[in-house]
Design a protein around this motif. Structure first.
Motif, PDB file in Angstrom:
ATOM      1  N   TYR A   1      -0.543  -3.126   9.064  1.00  0.00           N
ATOM      2  CA  TYR A   1      -1.650  -2.253   8.677  1.00  0.00           C
ATOM      3  C   TYR A   1      -1.621  -0.924   9.418  1.00  0.00           C
ATOM      4  O   TYR A   1      -1.921   0.123   8.837  1.00  0.00           O
ATOM      5  N   ARG A   2      -1.271  -0.928  10.683  1.00  0.00           N
ATOM      6  CA  ARG A   2      -1.155   0.336  11.433  1.00  0.00           C
ATOM      7  C   ARG A   2      -0.083   1.232  10.828  1.00  0.00           C
ATOM      8  O   ARG A   2      -0.282   2.436  10.657  1.00  0.00           O
TER       9      ARG A   2
ATOM     10  N   LEU B   1       0.231   6.081   4.645  1.00  0.00           N
ATOM     11  CA  LEU B   1      -0.749   6.601   3.687  1.00  0.00           C
ATOM     12  C   LEU B   1      -1.158   8.017   4.058  1.00  0.00           C
ATOM     13  O   LEU B   1      -1.219   8.904   3.206  1.00  0.00           O
ATOM     14  N   ALA B   2      -1.422   8.240   5.346  1.00  0.00           N
ATOM     15  CA  ALA B   2      -1.824   9.570   5.816  1.00  0.00           C
ATOM     16  C   ALA B   2      -0.720  10.602   5.600  1.00  0.00           C
ATOM     17  O   ALA B   2      -0.998  11.763   5.286  1.00  0.00           O
TER      18      ALA B   2
ATOM     19  N   LEU C   1       1.079   1.084   7.727  1.00  0.00           N
ATOM     20  CA  LEU C   1       0.621   1.497   6.402  1.00  0.00           C
ATOM     21  C   LEU C   1      -0.400   2.632   6.484  1.00  0.00           C
ATOM     22  O   LEU C   1      -0.347   3.571   5.682  1.00  0.00           O
ATOM     23  N   ASP C   2      -1.314   2.551   7.445  1.00  0.00           N
ATOM     24  CA  ASP C   2      -2.307   3.622   7.607  1.00  0.00           C
ATOM     25  C   ASP C   2      -1.638   4.970   7.834  1.00  0.00           C
ATOM     26  O   ASP C   2      -2.022   5.981   7.249  1.00  0.00           O
ATOM     27  N   LYS C   3      -0.638   4.997   8.688  1.00  0.00           N
ATOM     28  CA  LYS C   3       0.081   6.249   8.965  1.00  0.00           C
ATOM     29  C   LYS C   3       0.882   6.701   7.744  1.00  0.00           C
ATOM     30  O   LYS C   3       0.893   7.889   7.408  1.00  0.00           O
TER      31      LYS C   3
ATOM     32  N   ARG D   1      -1.867   3.050  -1.956  1.00  0.00           N
ATOM     33  CA  ARG D   1      -2.520   1.738  -2.056  1.00  0.00           C
ATOM     34  C   ARG D   1      -3.024   1.585  -3.474  1.00  0.00           C
ATOM     35  O   ARG D   1      -3.711   2.462  -3.998  1.00  0.00           O
TER      36      ARG D   1
ATOM     37  N   GLU E   1      -5.559  -0.065  -5.401  1.00  0.00           N
ATOM     38  CA  GLU E   1      -6.839  -0.691  -5.082  1.00  0.00           C
ATOM     39  C   GLU E   1      -7.032  -2.002  -5.831  1.00  0.00           C
ATOM     40  O   GLU E   1      -7.453  -2.999  -5.254  1.00  0.00           O
TER      41      GLU E   1
ATOM     42  N   GLN F   1       6.929   2.038  11.277  1.00  0.00           N
ATOM     43  CA  GLN F   1       6.640   2.802  10.065  1.00  0.00           C
ATOM     44  C   GLN F   1       7.876   2.873   9.173  1.00  0.00           C
ATOM     45  O   GLN F   1       7.792   2.696   7.958  1.00  0.00           O
TER      46      GLN F   1
ATOM     47  N   ASN G   1      -4.760  -4.639  -4.310  1.00  0.00           N
ATOM     48  CA  ASN G   1      -4.738  -4.721  -2.855  1.00  0.00           C
ATOM     49  C   ASN G   1      -3.288  -4.802  -2.373  1.00  0.00           C
ATOM     50  O   ASN G   1      -2.906  -5.680  -1.609  1.00  0.00           O
TER      51      ASN G   1
END
Length: 135
Positions: A49-50, A56-57, A52-54, A63, A65, A14, A68
């Protein structure tokens, strides 16, 4: 955005992804991030991606849109706003992040009048910045 005492503890991956986005001159795709971090042990898109997901959270990245792609958050505590907006220059790639209470209120009123409950609101303006716009 600079990481502060309020920032959650980040894993190594991260932190590497966040640092890559923080150093970038513009938005980066997940695959561009992967290419930049191969020497740091990244081998698969899923690793990016993992992370980035965290991020983002945690509200540390956004992101875009329409592209992309991802950018580091430019404003501390922007995740407290219901609406985040971006002005994206199609010539130089500059991205300016903003939130606007008037727009936020108008969108909330629009949704409420229709019984719609938005989960997230992102506004993206695409065009040319002042530096790139012909006089």
């Amino acid at each position: 955005m600079h990481v502060t005492a309020e920032t959650p503890d980040l894993t190594k991956n991260q932190r590497l992804v966040f640092d890559a986005l923080s150093r970038a001159d513009g938005p980066l795709s997940a695959y561009t991030i992967l290419d930049q971090l191969r020497d740091d042990g990244f081998r698969a898109p899923l690793q990016v991606y993992r992370a980035l997901d965290k991020l983002l959270a945690f509200g540390l990245v956004h992101r875009l849109e329409s592209l992309n792609a991802f950018v580091a958050c430019a404003h501390p505590h922007c995740h407290r706003h219901a609406m985040i907006g971006f002005a994206i220059c199609e010539t130089c790639g500059q991205v300016d992040e903003f939130s606007d209470e008037v727009i936020e209120d108008r969108l909330a009123s629009f949704a409420q009048a229709r019984g719609f409950v938005p989960a997230k609101t992102t506004v993206e303006l695409r065009g040319q910045c002042a530096r790139c716009r012909p006089n």
